[in-house]
Design a protein around this motif. Structure first.
Motif, mmCIF file in Angstrom:
data_model
loop_
_atom_site.group_PDB
_atom_site.id
_atom_site.type_symbol
_atom_site.label_atom_id
_atom_site.label_comp_id
_atom_site.label_asym_id
_atom_site.label_seq_id
_atom_site.Cartn_x
_atom_site.Cartn_y
_atom_site.Cartn_z
ATOM 1 N N MET A 1 -9.406 26.159 15.442
ATOM 2 C CA MET A 1 -8.790 25.180 14.558
ATOM 3 C C MET A 1 -9.736 23.983 14.411
ATOM 4 O O MET A 1 -10.198 23.426 15.399
ATOM 5 C CB MET A 1 -7.457 24.723 15.154
ATOM 6 C CG MET A 1 -6.754 23.704 14.275
ATOM 7 S SD MET A 1 -5.392 22.933 15.144
ATOM 8 C CE MET A 1 -4.020 23.699 14.415
ATOM 9 N N PRO A 2 -10.059 23.559 13.191
ATOM 10 C CA PRO A 2 -10.972 22.427 13.010
ATOM 11 C C PRO A 2 -10.341 21.123 13.482
ATOM 12 O O PRO A 2 -9.139 20.920 13.364
ATOM 13 C CB PRO A 2 -11.229 22.397 11.499
ATOM 14 C CG PRO A 2 -10.122 23.174 10.888
ATOM 15 C CD PRO A 2 -9.602 24.115 11.927
ATOM 16 N N ARG A 3 -11.193 20.275 14.047
ATOM 17 C CA ARG A 3 -10.735 18.968 14.514
ATOM 18 C C ARG A 3 -10.476 18.060 13.311
ATOM 19 O O ARG A 3 -11.281 17.992 12.394
ATOM 20 C CB ARG A 3 -11.813 18.365 15.405
ATOM 21 C CG ARG A 3 -11.387 17.093 16.069
ATOM 22 C CD ARG A 3 -12.492 16.665 17.026
ATOM 23 N NE ARG A 3 -12.308 15.291 17.393
ATOM 24 C CZ ARG A 3 -11.793 14.898 18.542
ATOM 25 N NH1 ARG A 3 -11.447 15.794 19.429
ATOM 26 N NH2 ARG A 3 -11.650 13.629 18.814
ATOM 27 N N MET A 4 -9.347 17.360 13.333
ATOM 28 C CA MET A 4 -9.012 16.451 12.239
ATOM 29 C C MET A 4 -9.851 15.187 12.350
ATOM 30 O O MET A 4 -10.155 14.722 13.446
ATOM 31 C CB MET A 4 -7.531 16.098 12.266
ATOM 32 C CG MET A 4 -6.613 17.257 11.976
ATOM 33 S SD MET A 4 -4.909 16.705 11.865
ATOM 34 C CE MET A 4 -4.867 16.186 10.173
ATOM 35 N N SER A 5 -10.211 14.624 11.216
ATOM 36 C CA SER A 5 -10.976 13.384 11.183
ATOM 37 C C SER A 5 -10.095 12.197 11.527
ATOM 38 O O SER A 5 -8.953 12.110 11.070
ATOM 39 C CB SER A 5 -11.562 13.168 9.795
ATOM 40 O OG SER A 5 -12.472 14.183 9.482
ATOM 41 N N LEU A 6 -10.650 11.289 12.310
ATOM 42 C CA LEU A 6 -9.964 10.063 12.666
ATOM 43 C C LEU A 6 -10.691 8.913 11.992
ATOM 44 O O LEU A 6 -11.910 8.801 12.088
ATOM 45 C CB LEU A 6 -9.973 9.868 14.180
ATOM 46 C CG LEU A 6 -9.340 8.597 14.721
ATOM 47 C CD1 LEU A 6 -7.862 8.514 14.374
ATOM 48 C CD2 LEU A 6 -9.521 8.528 16.232
ATOM 49 N N GLU A 60 -5.947 6.536 11.205
ATOM 50 C CA GLU A 60 -5.400 7.661 10.439
ATOM 51 C C GLU A 60 -6.085 8.950 10.850
ATOM 52 O O GLU A 60 -7.294 8.970 11.101
ATOM 53 C CB GLU A 60 -5.657 7.471 8.952
ATOM 54 C CG GLU A 60 -4.965 6.288 8.339
ATOM 55 C CD GLU A 60 -5.323 6.135 6.871
ATOM 56 O OE1 GLU A 60 -4.387 5.903 6.092
ATOM 57 O OE2 GLU A 60 -6.502 6.243 6.503
ATOM 58 N N LEU A 61 -5.319 10.008 10.845
ATOM 59 C CA LEU A 61 -5.857 11.350 11.049
ATOM 60 C C LEU A 61 -5.768 12.101 9.738
ATOM 61 O O LEU A 61 -4.815 11.943 8.979
ATOM 62 C CB LEU A 61 -5.053 12.107 12.109
ATOM 63 C CG LEU A 61 -5.414 11.847 13.557
ATOM 64 C CD1 LEU A 61 -4.482 12.626 14.473
ATOM 65 C CD2 LEU A 61 -6.854 12.205 13.851
ATOM 66 N N GLY A 62 -6.765 12.941 9.478
ATOM 67 C CA GLY A 62 -6.749 13.768 8.279
ATOM 68 C C GLY A 62 -7.691 13.261 7.220
ATOM 69 O O GLY A 62 -8.407 12.282 7.400
#
Length: 167
Positions: A1-6, A60-62
């Motif tokens: 699963m790709p890590r979400m951007s913070l 924010e995440l995503g």
């Protein structure tokens, strides 16, 4: 699963509803909802009015439209008469429980430390509730000194520079 951007960014007026929700969650965590008087209108005026006394950043995440706020920091400028310099005072830092331990709090503190350095502040400080041992351990691990008489956390000099540059 790709890590979400913070992402950490300055809050803007469209963030007011999310900030009110996060501040409410903070009050619930601290068992202080009985003191909560926040409304979107009040927060809007305090953060984005003619002479805003406080600022906020949002974590924010995503990506894009899928970004969601998972934390925030609300802060203001104070002043040290002894240092004869401004300081950055962190009023509140909060990360939703589901996102703790993922580096959100560290990134928020690092962002604010860098901002304090950029603004020529002599210190970066905040208070912590004496019963909040997880927060106390976290702040100490980030280089803060918990002041025994004042219950303030303070990051100055080399510790501030170190925190601002922490990777």
């Amino acid at each position: 699963m790709p890590r979400m951007s913070l992402h950490i960014r300055p809050a803007d007026p469209t963030d007011v509803p999310a900030l009110v929700g996060l501040i409410t969650a903070l009050a619930e965590y601290e068992k202080l909802t009985h003191l909560l008087q926040i409304t979107p209108e009040k927060l809007q005026a305090q953060l984005f009015g003619a002479r805003p006394p406080a600022e906020a950043v949002v974590a924010e995440l995503g990506e894009g439209a899928d970004r969601c706020a998972v934390g925030f920091a609300l802060f203001f400028t104070n002043f040290s008469t002894f240092l004869c310099k401004p300081g950055l005072y962190l009023e509140d830092l909060f990360v939703l429980p589901a996102h703790r331990g993922a580096g959100v709090g560290k990134l928020l503190l690092k962002h604010l430390a860098a901002l304090a350095v950029e603004r020529g502040c002599g210190r970066f400080e905040w208070s912590v509730l004496d019963w909040n041992e997880p927060a106390i351990r976290f702040y100490e691990a980030m280089g803060a000194t918990v002041m025994p008489d004042w219950r303030l956390c303070r990051v100055t000099d080399d510790a501030l520079l170190h925190l601002a540059r922490r990777g």
